[in-house]
Design a protein around this motif. Structure first.
Motif, PDB file in Angstrom:
ATOM      1  N   PRO A   1     -30.586 -38.014 -22.264  1.00 50.31           N
ATOM      2  CA  PRO A   1     -31.234 -39.269 -21.838  1.00 50.31           C
ATOM      3  C   PRO A   1     -31.927 -40.009 -22.972  1.00 50.31           C
ATOM      4  O   PRO A   1     -32.079 -41.234 -22.904  1.00 50.31           O
ATOM      5  N   GLU A   2     -32.331 -39.311 -24.031  1.00 54.83           N
ATOM      6  CA  GLU A   2     -32.997 -39.985 -25.141  1.00 54.83           C
ATOM      7  C   GLU A   2     -32.052 -40.898 -25.901  1.00 54.83           C
ATOM      8  O   GLU A   2     -32.472 -41.915 -26.451  1.00 54.83           O
ATOM      9  N   ILE A   3     -30.780 -40.561 -25.927  1.00 58.74           N
ATOM     10  CA  ILE A   3     -29.816 -41.396 -26.655  1.00 58.74           C
ATOM     11  C   ILE A   3     -29.015 -42.282 -25.698  1.00 58.74           C
ATOM     12  O   ILE A   3     -28.008 -42.871 -26.087  1.00 58.74           O
ATOM     13  N   GLY A   4     -29.447 -42.340 -24.432  1.00 58.52           N
ATOM     14  CA  GLY A   4     -28.835 -43.268 -23.485  1.00 58.52           C
ATOM     15  C   GLY A   4     -27.551 -42.810 -22.847  1.00 58.52           C
ATOM     16  O   GLY A   4     -26.791 -43.628 -22.328  1.00 58.52           O
ATOM     17  N   TRP A   5     -27.290 -41.524 -22.832  1.00 58.75           N
ATOM     18  CA  TRP A   5     -26.079 -40.986 -22.201  1.00 58.75           C
ATOM     19  C   TRP A   5     -26.462 -40.118 -21.002  1.00 58.75           C
ATOM     20  O   TRP A   5     -26.050 -38.979 -20.881  1.00 58.75           O
ATOM     21  N   GLU A   6     -27.248 -40.668 -20.061  1.00 54.89           N
ATOM     22  CA  GLU A   6     -27.695 -39.887 -18.905  1.00 54.89           C
ATOM     23  C   GLU A   6     -26.528 -39.431 -18.043  1.00 54.89           C
ATOM     24  O   GLU A   6     -26.448 -38.271 -17.639  1.00 54.89           O
ATOM     25  N   THR A   7     -25.629 -40.362 -17.748  1.00 55.99           N
ATOM     26  CA  THR A   7     -24.497 -40.011 -16.874  1.00 55.99           C
ATOM     27  C   THR A   7     -23.640 -38.924 -17.494  1.00 55.99           C
ATOM     28  O   THR A   7     -23.237 -37.958 -16.816  1.00 55.99           O
ATOM     29  N   GLU A   8     -23.366 -39.054 -18.799  1.00 54.99           N
ATOM     30  CA  GLU A   8     -22.540 -38.040 -19.465  1.00 54.99           C
ATOM     31  C   GLU A   8     -23.263 -36.690 -19.490  1.00 54.99           C
ATOM     32  O   GLU A   8     -22.642 -35.630 -19.315  1.00 54.99           O
ATOM     33  N   GLY A   9     -24.583 -36.722 -19.718  1.00 54.86           N
ATOM     34  CA  GLY A   9     -25.343 -35.472 -19.703  1.00 54.86           C
ATOM     35  C   GLY A   9     -25.328 -34.815 -18.343  1.00 54.86           C
ATOM     36  O   GLY A   9     -25.184 -33.593 -18.224  1.00 54.86           O
ATOM     37  N   LEU A  10     -25.462 -35.623 -17.297  1.00 54.89           N
ATOM     38  CA  LEU A  10     -25.426 -35.069 -15.944  1.00 54.89           C
ATOM     39  C   LEU A  10     -24.047 -34.531 -15.601  1.00 54.89           C
ATOM     40  O   LEU A  10     -23.917 -33.536 -14.876  1.00 54.89           O
ATOM     41  N   GLU A  11     -22.995 -35.178 -16.108  1.00 53.18           N
ATOM     42  CA  GLU A  11     -21.646 -34.682 -15.867  1.00 53.18           C
ATOM     43  C   GLU A  11     -21.455 -33.311 -16.513  1.00 53.18           C
ATOM     44  O   GLU A  11     -20.897 -32.386 -15.905  1.00 53.18           O
ATOM     45  N   LEU A  12     -21.906 -33.178 -17.753  1.00 52.43           N
ATOM     46  CA  LEU A  12     -21.810 -31.872 -18.414  1.00 52.43           C
ATOM     47  C   LEU A  12     -22.649 -30.828 -17.684  1.00 52.43           C
ATOM     48  O   LEU A  12     -22.231 -29.680 -17.504  1.00 52.43           O
ATOM     49  N   TYR A  13     -23.843 -31.230 -17.266  1.00 56.98           N
ATOM     50  CA  TYR A  13     -24.711 -30.301 -16.547  1.00 56.98           C
ATOM     51  C   TYR A  13     -24.075 -29.892 -15.219  1.00 56.98           C
ATOM     52  O   TYR A  13     -24.131 -28.716 -14.822  1.00 56.98           O
ATOM     53  N   ALA A  14     -23.463 -30.871 -14.543  1.00 54.99           N
ATOM     54  CA  ALA A  14     -22.809 -30.553 -13.277  1.00 54.99           C
ATOM     55  C   ALA A  14     -21.678 -29.551 -13.482  1.00 54.99           C
ATOM     56  O   ALA A  14     -21.501 -28.614 -12.700  1.00 54.99           O
ATOM     57  N   SER A  15     -20.913 -29.740 -14.549  1.00 51.55           N
ATOM     58  CA  SER A  15     -19.849 -28.771 -14.844  1.00 51.55           C
ATOM     59  C   SER A  15     -20.421 -27.394 -15.130  1.00 51.55           C
ATOM     60  O   SER A  15     -19.852 -26.372 -14.739  1.00 51.55           O
ATOM     61  N   PHE A  16     -21.577 -27.392 -15.781  1.00 52.14           N
ATOM     62  CA  PHE A  16     -22.236 -26.123 -16.090  1.00 52.14           C
ATOM     63  C   PHE A  16     -22.685 -25.404 -14.821  1.00 52.14           C
ATOM     64  O   PHE A  16     -22.431 -24.204 -14.638  1.00 52.14           O
TER      65      PHE A  16
END
Length: 644
Positions: free
Chosen positions: A197-212
């Motif tokens: 979220p600090e670099i503005g990629w919240e959706t991508e971070g959540l997608e990776l987290y969801a896969s995790f």
């Protein structure tokens, strides 16, 4: 006075002239009086003439004041215009200063960002990237920034330089997150997860987290349990739902803290997609393993093919083979519906948990206070997933997510296609069996048959199992049919048995008297069954109302509907009591009243009410009426041969 054109004679003219003279005299007198009262008017005119000088002075003062105010207003307007011009110049200077500061901040942040990336200091790089992204877009893309910020090391426009740095950080963070999650390194996984979220990629971070987390919820078959066991699929579903619940419970505070409130819903949607996929495969395997479609079809087809009424079935004695087959079918159906109730009930608890934890208008759990403790930990088996829901979930996005989930339709299909028909078949079959195996329980007070206790025990089991499905539509449909079964297959059968008591013919006199006694006992016992059924129903509904099953499995707004459906069962009590009243009237009219009439005739035989003192004393001393009643004994309503 008439018009002059109508005057024809001298007399008329003379009268008209006289009238004119009279009117003239009146007008003259009125004018004289008016002229005599002009003194107030003259006084008023004199006062007005005295005000002329005063009004003239006031006019001169007003003209002077107007000239002064007009001169002052022009001066103020000139000064105000200069002040506004100065303010505008100061605003422009301040804006230029702020823009220069922002551009310098942007240049410094981009340079520090590049240095941090080169040094692989990812936390610092994320901070500098966030600082650069905080610069307004119109400043970063403005001509001044594009001419000042680029350097020989970073020659591109600042917006393009920032975007390339963000893309590079996204690839790096994604790779590091995948490596850490694959190694189950909770510390590194959490550290990298916070950077997106600090670099503005919240959706991508959540997608990776969801896969995790989807990988974390991979359920494992319980050790030592075979697929044929009724607990196998229940244990699998329970493990899956508990895994998701633990993920939501433990990780939601972290997601809300670093990504914002409500972002966990996006992860929950991915979890639900994986859950739907797994549940669909398990349910299909369960249907195949249990051969449920064939069994349901055969049982219901046999039930529809049978045209024998419930009352007739209650009197038919089955052969040993038929009884064994019936018991086997009932046992197998009981296992199946218990398994379905367990599966659907687990979904109800899980659905309730999700709606409570993800609802937008509810309290969001406070995030941990220590940064070092914010880790995406693995599953804690001690977590409690049965939190109480105190408020209606409402029509928020979490409700839409749950309703749109394929699992909702899958479990609804289980209840509609399998649970409801099999539960009702099992209840109807159990009621028929209770009638068929009914015996008189002479140890009970009052004396009843075993039917009420057996039926209401089965009914309590069925209703408790029904409530454990946590499905309000299922409760509504099933209870409506249960009422019909109890009315037609239970109460109506007892009524039919009461009608059949006196239909058999008697043999010899003594045998007929004994048969009449047995018939009376049977009839009264059936009346007791109806009376006990009313009290059993009241107690059953009361127990279900206070049962913790309702509070544990249903949402707050669903509880009222469940209690209302349970109250509907009390409508059977008037049916039981109406049959009881009808039976009592029949018992009194056909048995008690004829014998009571004969007994009263014998008791009051040769009695007279015309007594003198001596006769009254003799009658009171003899007390024949009481003695005759005593002689009849407590069994006066039974056949006379039994009382001798």
């Amino acid at each position: 006075m008439p018009p002059a054109s109508t005057l024809r004679t001298t007399a008329e003219l003379t009268a008209a002239m006289g009238a004119l003279q009279s009117a003239e005299a009146e007008v003259t007198a009125s004018l004289t009086t008016l002229l005599a009262t002009t003194e107030p008017i003259d006084s008023a005119l004199q006062r007005l003439n005295g005000l002329t000088d005063t009004l003239g002075n006031m006019q001169q003062d007003a003209t002077t004041l107007h000239t002064n105010v007009e001169r002052t207003a022009k001066t103020a307007d000139r000064v105000g215009g200069r002040v506004r011009t100065l303010d505008e110049e100061m605003r422009r200077v301040r804006e230029a200063s702020e823009r220069v500061a922002l551009v310098m901040e942007l240049q410094s942040s981009l340079q520090e960002l590049h240095t941090a990336i080169e040094a692989q200091e990812w936390e610092a790089a994320a901070r500098y990237c966030a600082r650069a992204m905080a610069i307004p877009e119109h400043v970063a893309k403005g001509p001044f920034a594009e001419s000042v910020v680029p350097t020989s090391l970073l020659p591109l426009p600042p917006s393009q330089t920032l975007q390339e740095a963000r893309t590079a950080l996204l690839k790096i963070f994604s790779k590091q997150f995948e490596i850490a999650s694959a190694a189950r390194d909770s510390a590194n996984t959490s550290r990298v997860f916070k950077l997106f979220p600090e670099i503005g990629w919240e959706t991508e971070g959540l997608e990776l987290y969801a896969s995790f987390v989807v990988d974390l919820i991979r359920a494992r078959a319980p050790a030592g349990v075979k697929t044929s066991s009724p607990m196998y699929y229940i244990a699998m579903v329970t493990g899956l739902f508990e895994s998701i619940a633990v993920i939501v419970d433990q990780h939601q505070p972290i997601v809300d803290k670093y990504y914002g409130e409500g972002k966990m819903l996006l992860v929950a949607q991915r979890l639900m997609n994986e859950c739907d996929r797994v549940i669909k495969g398990w349910v299909e395997g369960w249907e195949e393993e249990r051969d449920i479609k064939r069994k349901t079809f055969e049982l219901l087809a046999f039930q529809r093919a049978s045209h024998v009424s419930g009352a007739q079935k209650a009197t038919i004695q089955l052969t040993a083979a038929e009884s064994e087959e019936e018991a086997s079918n009932a046992k197998e159906v009981d296992k199946i519906i218990s398994e379905i109730a367990g599966l659907v009930g687990r979904w109800g608890l899980f659905r309730r948990f999700l709606l409570e934890r993800l609802k937008a208008n509810g309290e969001i759990p406070s995030p941990p206070s220590q940064k070092d403790g914010d880790e995406l930990s693995t599953i804690d088996p001690n977590i409690n997933t049965e939190d109480t829901v105190d408020e209606t979930a409402g029509d928020g996005p979490e409700v839409a997510m749950v309703h749109a989930a394929a699992s909702t339709g899958i479990f609804s299909k289980l209840t509609e296609e399998y649970y409801e028909p099999l539960e009702l078949w099992h209840l109807r079959n159990s009621v028929e069996k209770a009638h068929r195996l009914s015996t008189i329980d002479r140890g009970s007070i009052p004396v009843t048959t075993t039917t009420p206790d057996d039926v209401f025990f089965i009914l309590q089991t069925a209703l408790s199992r029904l409530l454990s499905t946590a499905s309000l539509p299922n409760v509504e449909k099933t209870i409506a049919t249960v009422r019909h079964i109890l009315e037609k297959d239970y109460a109506a059968v007892i009524r039919r048995k009461m009608d059949d008591v006196y239909r058999s013919s008697t043999g010899s006199a003594v045998g007929g008297q004994k048969n009449e006694k047995a018939q009376q006992e049977t009839f009264i016992t059936l009346l007791n069954d109806l009376d006990v059924s009313s009290s059993h129903m009241e107690r059953l509904v009361k127990d279900l109302h206070s049962s913790p099953i309702i509070e544990q499995h249903f949402l707050q707004w669903e509880m009222d509907g469940v209690h209302e459906q349970l109250e509907g069962l009390l409508k059977l009590i008037p049916t039981f009591r109406a049959m009881l009243k009808s039976g009592l009237e029949e018992l009194f009219n056909q048995i008690i009243r004829p014998r009571l009439r004969a007994i009263l005739q014998d008791v009051y035989k040769d009695q007279t009410y015309l007594l003198d003192d001596d006769s009254y004393a003799a009658a009171e001393s003899n007390d024949l009426v009481r003695k005759r009643f005593i002689k009849v004994g407590p069994d006066w309503h039974r056949p006379s041969a039994d009382n001798q």
